[in-house]
Design a protein around this motif. Sequence first.
Motif, mmCIF file in Angstrom:
data_model
loop_
_atom_site.group_PDB
_atom_site.id
_atom_site.type_symbol
_atom_site.label_atom_id
_atom_site.label_comp_id
_atom_site.label_asym_id
_atom_site.label_seq_id
_atom_site.Cartn_x
_atom_site.Cartn_y
_atom_site.Cartn_z
ATOM 1 N N SER A 16 0.934 -1.380 -0.218
ATOM 2 C CA SER A 16 -0.005 0.077 0.047
ATOM 3 C C SER A 16 0.907 1.314 -0.126
ATOM 4 O O SER A 16 2.144 1.218 0.140
ATOM 5 N N ILE A 17 0.210 2.456 -0.419
ATOM 6 C CA ILE A 17 0.802 3.643 -0.358
ATOM 7 C C ILE A 17 0.014 4.379 0.399
ATOM 8 O O ILE A 17 -0.992 4.743 0.176
ATOM 9 N N THR A 18 0.459 4.980 1.378
ATOM 10 C CA THR A 18 -0.377 6.018 2.586
ATOM 11 C C THR A 18 0.444 7.230 2.567
ATOM 12 O O THR A 18 1.671 7.480 2.826
ATOM 13 N N ILE A 19 -0.160 8.397 2.124
ATOM 14 C CA ILE A 19 0.417 9.658 1.969
ATOM 15 C C ILE A 19 -0.599 10.659 2.932
ATOM 16 O O ILE A 19 -1.702 10.655 2.495
ATOM 17 N N ARG A 20 -0.262 11.187 3.886
ATOM 18 C CA ARG A 20 -1.157 12.132 4.723
ATOM 19 C C ARG A 20 -0.234 13.392 5.168
ATOM 20 O O ARG A 20 0.985 13.163 5.343
ATOM 21 N N GLN A 21 -1.070 14.364 5.702
ATOM 22 C CA GLN A 21 -0.413 15.486 6.291
ATOM 23 C C GLN A 21 -0.072 15.398 7.728
ATOM 24 O O GLN A 21 0.914 15.759 8.129
ATOM 25 N N GLY A 22 -0.593 14.363 8.301
ATOM 26 C CA GLY A 22 -0.230 14.070 9.750
ATOM 27 C C GLY A 22 0.903 12.888 9.665
ATOM 28 O O GLY A 22 1.436 12.318 8.910
ATOM 29 N N PHE A 76 -3.590 16.459 2.052
ATOM 30 C CA PHE A 76 -2.351 17.275 1.540
ATOM 31 C C PHE A 76 -2.925 17.607 0.014
ATOM 32 O O PHE A 76 -3.923 17.198 -0.255
ATOM 33 N N ASP A 77 -1.948 18.314 -0.559
ATOM 34 C CA ASP A 77 -2.133 18.888 -1.992
ATOM 35 C C ASP A 77 -1.305 18.331 -2.913
ATOM 36 O O ASP A 77 -0.015 18.189 -2.784
ATOM 37 N N ILE A 78 -1.411 17.922 -3.969
ATOM 38 C CA ILE A 78 -0.801 17.703 -5.252
ATOM 39 C C ILE A 78 -0.731 18.723 -6.194
ATOM 40 O O ILE A 78 -1.761 19.113 -6.828
ATOM 41 N N GLU A 79 0.168 19.380 -6.799
ATOM 42 C CA GLU A 79 0.170 20.274 -7.813
ATOM 43 C C GLU A 79 1.312 19.962 -8.837
ATOM 44 O O GLU A 79 2.692 19.560 -8.680
ATOM 45 N N CYS A 80 0.880 19.982 -10.250
ATOM 46 C CA CYS A 80 1.623 19.975 -11.309
ATOM 47 C C CYS A 80 1.157 20.906 -12.297
ATOM 48 O O CYS A 80 0.988 20.710 -13.458
ATOM 49 N N ARG A 81 1.229 22.210 -11.840
ATOM 50 C CA ARG A 81 0.544 23.392 -12.715
ATOM 51 C C ARG A 81 1.555 23.830 -13.712
ATOM 52 O O ARG A 81 2.920 23.526 -13.486
ATOM 53 N N GLY A 82 1.122 24.526 -14.728
ATOM 54 C CA GLY A 82 1.910 25.155 -15.605
ATOM 55 C C GLY A 82 2.424 26.235 -14.961
ATOM 56 O O GLY A 82 1.915 27.041 -14.207
ATOM 57 N N GLY A 83 3.736 26.839 -15.280
ATOM 58 C CA GLY A 83 4.303 28.090 -14.811
ATOM 59 C C GLY A 83 3.476 29.318 -15.481
ATOM 60 O O GLY A 83 3.094 29.350 -16.550
ATOM 61 N N ARG A 84 3.519 30.343 -14.689
ATOM 62 C CA ARG A 84 2.905 31.662 -15.017
ATOM 63 C C ARG A 84 4.005 32.306 -16.158
ATOM 64 O O ARG A 84 5.208 32.533 -16.100
ATOM 65 N N SER A 85 3.324 33.254 -16.951
ATOM 66 C CA SER A 85 4.279 34.262 -17.684
ATOM 67 C C SER A 85 3.795 35.577 -17.128
ATOM 68 O O SER A 85 2.713 35.929 -17.001
ATOM 69 N N THR A 86 4.874 36.037 -16.279
ATOM 70 C CA THR A 86 4.671 37.172 -15.565
ATOM 71 C C THR A 86 5.012 38.646 -16.094
ATOM 72 O O THR A 86 4.326 39.548 -15.429
ATOM 73 N N PHE A 87 5.459 38.726 -17.233
ATOM 74 C CA PHE A 87 5.923 40.095 -17.684
ATOM 75 C C PHE A 87 5.874 40.353 -18.995
ATOM 76 O O PHE A 87 5.160 41.329 -19.589
ATOM 77 N N ALA A 88 6.614 39.280 -20.093
ATOM 78 C CA ALA A 88 6.630 39.667 -21.331
ATOM 79 C C ALA A 88 5.118 39.875 -22.155
ATOM 80 O O ALA A 88 4.377 39.141 -21.549
ATOM 81 N N THR A 99 -9.117 11.612 0.507
ATOM 82 C CA THR A 99 -10.091 12.731 1.197
ATOM 83 C C THR A 99 -9.097 13.781 1.575
ATOM 84 O O THR A 99 -7.785 13.752 1.813
ATOM 85 N N ASN A 100 -9.902 14.807 1.656
ATOM 86 C CA ASN A 100 -9.355 16.166 2.184
ATOM 87 C C ASN A 100 -7.897 16.448 1.489
ATOM 88 O O ASN A 100 -6.906 17.050 1.936
ATOM 89 N N MET A 101 -8.268 16.590 0.112
ATOM 90 C CA MET A 101 -6.842 17.063 -0.656
ATOM 91 C C MET A 101 -7.371 17.838 -2.011
ATOM 92 O O MET A 101 -8.552 17.692 -2.553
ATOM 93 N N VAL A 132 -13.428 8.824 -3.755
ATOM 94 C CA VAL A 132 -13.139 10.194 -3.703
ATOM 95 C C VAL A 132 -13.984 11.137 -2.780
ATOM 96 O O VAL A 132 -15.238 11.159 -3.274
ATOM 97 N N GLY A 133 -13.668 11.567 -1.963
ATOM 98 C CA GLY A 133 -14.411 11.951 -0.598
ATOM 99 C C GLY A 133 -14.883 13.419 -1.175
ATOM 100 O O GLY A 133 -14.441 14.101 -1.982
ATOM 101 N N GLY A 134 -16.046 14.013 -0.414
ATOM 102 C CA GLY A 134 -16.719 15.139 -0.854
ATOM 103 C C GLY A 134 -15.883 16.307 -0.458
ATOM 104 O O GLY A 134 -16.010 17.393 -0.873
ATOM 105 N N ASP A 135 -14.735 16.182 0.198
ATOM 106 C CA ASP A 135 -13.698 17.217 0.421
ATOM 107 C C ASP A 135 -12.624 17.225 -0.496
ATOM 108 O O ASP A 135 -11.662 17.943 -0.279
ATOM 109 N N VAL A 136 -12.572 16.629 -1.684
ATOM 110 C CA VAL A 136 -11.651 16.700 -2.609
ATOM 111 C C VAL A 136 -12.088 17.259 -3.856
ATOM 112 O O VAL A 136 -13.190 17.425 -4.192
#
Length: 624
Positions: free
Chosen positions: A89-95, A342-354, A375-377, A410-414
């Motif tokens: 199993s894989i268990t990943i949690r904030q606590g 906990f959260d998982i992010e793989c967002r694209g980077g921003r274009s900030t100025f050009a 749950t809760n993520m 997939v819980g209601g807090d996801v």
Amino acid sequence: MSVFQPALRSSSALRALCMDALIIVTLSSCLRRDDVNTTGTSDKGDASRPSLDARGGEANSDVILGRRTASEGDGGAGGSIRVTTSGGSITIRQGAIAASAQTPSFTGTGFDVQPGQTVKAAAAYHVEWLRVQEGGTLELVEDAFFLVDGDVLIAGQVVGRGDKHAIDGRDLTIDSDGIVNITGVIDCGGYEVGREDLPPSRRTQFAGGHGGEIYISSQETTSISPGPHIFVSGRIAANGGDTFSTDSDTARPGKGGQLLIGTFGSLAVTGRLSARGGKCYFTADGNEALGGSIEIVAASSVQIGGVREVTANGGDSSGGTGGAGGSVLLEAPVGSLDLDDFDIECRGGRSTFATTGEAGAGGTATFTAATVLMTNMEIDASGGDAVRADSGEGGTGGTVQIAGTTAITVGGDVVIHADGGQTNLAATHGGTGGTLKVINLDESSSSALDFDGAATVEGGKDAVHSSGADGSICVAGSNTASNIKLVGNNNFPISNCTDDDLDDVVVHDMDCEDNTIRPADVTSTLPVIIGVDFFRVIKTSASTDTVTVSTTGEDGGNVDLYTGPDTVLGSLSTGAYTQSSTNSDSTESIDVDVSGLAVGDFFSVMVRERFTFVEQYTITIECE
């Protein structure tokens, strides 16, 4: 596909190669030299950063100083984070996690760094044990390899950072037959020169160094007490170095390195793993600052606790293009994924100025297991935003895939986002929304899917609140209640997942029927260290009495094939299986009598590497 596309040798081949090096010339390093194209940054002021981090670096010109215009360079693409277990199993949690470190033993002759002592290492070493005590420093002046017959404790620090003479971080291999406890720090980051360290005339001489490769393995499975074979509560980093150079030849940040941590037993992480791309401030062409690679693999369970975020975002850019998001892959083929708080992010980077800058596309987050519980993520694979008022397009949303062979909850807090990025232009559309795939592989029961969370695949907004095109959601084995939740308030289009949609996630269940979502042949790459894949072969027709399972592989490869009843699924013991084929290459075949199985039942298959590294193999079944 399997969870790994490894650039490293298998453990058996690596150990054999390194033993040869130790016999022939004891002072030569024995390391992997594959080009993994991975890369990362400094840890200054970084205490609050997430625990698993493979972000791409930023390319942000410092326009306040006015040295260059902010129209150059791309942000680095995010890297990859892969966490897998073949039989557990894989268990990943904030606590906190349940696992605790085992107590190493140090008898016989070992390699010991005592408190207040600094020991330099630059070779391949074969020792009975390895210990860096609290307050001690092991300095890697060159790449180093430790072949350890017993246990390992890193309570002090192992430093292999790049310097002015060799700017790339050192490579470190610790290949142990015992337990490995890391409570201190291992840092093999690339060299960087701080803005305050040199006058502007000197900064142009220094690019950022690439992060090194850190390979930590534990082979032992039977002779030690229960508990994690590898326990990490400290910090392991292979970040690329920043650069403040203003010269186009050297304004290159370092790429994040590669962290590969694996064991035939269980593994626990409560510390921080980081392989980020370096930052660049005055770059002419970008395309550097790439995020690195973090790979965690165990034959048994993986526990990760104290996590703030798992992050593989693309880097921001004040120039051409924000970096594309990286990939996060969590897989427990015959076990469970328990993800909480906990959260998982793989967002694209921003274009900030050009003014012509484009934001980066979102990345990919993939979750595959027998049982998936979330749950809760928040999972975010959205495209980046184009921030400036007259900037370019928002990034395209990425892809989130969830697949379970037994149950998905997939819980209601996801909340799951794969939205297109926003733009501040009125005449330029926001980014197109991404893709969500939710796949229940238990075709006999749509109730095996319970999706109660929220999902968005919206197109990005522009300056007048018009949107780019929405993305798409596909489902397999779904039910009405879950479909309603997936459609959400914005009426996103929902469709049935196609065979092409399932190629990347449906790899561990097989059957011979053309009208199911399970394939009859799979091409896979074996995970590093354990070199094992497991499959369920499901009987789908009452007329099938025999199933032939066969494998083929590339020249020079060698896998063995084992089949047995459903009760041995996930077992690493070759003796647990009733049939085997162990030729001297990867061409294996077994005829399995399934006349006694009911329709819907399955038998178990294990494909296991023997002696040599297998880049890829193909497994095929035929029913008679």
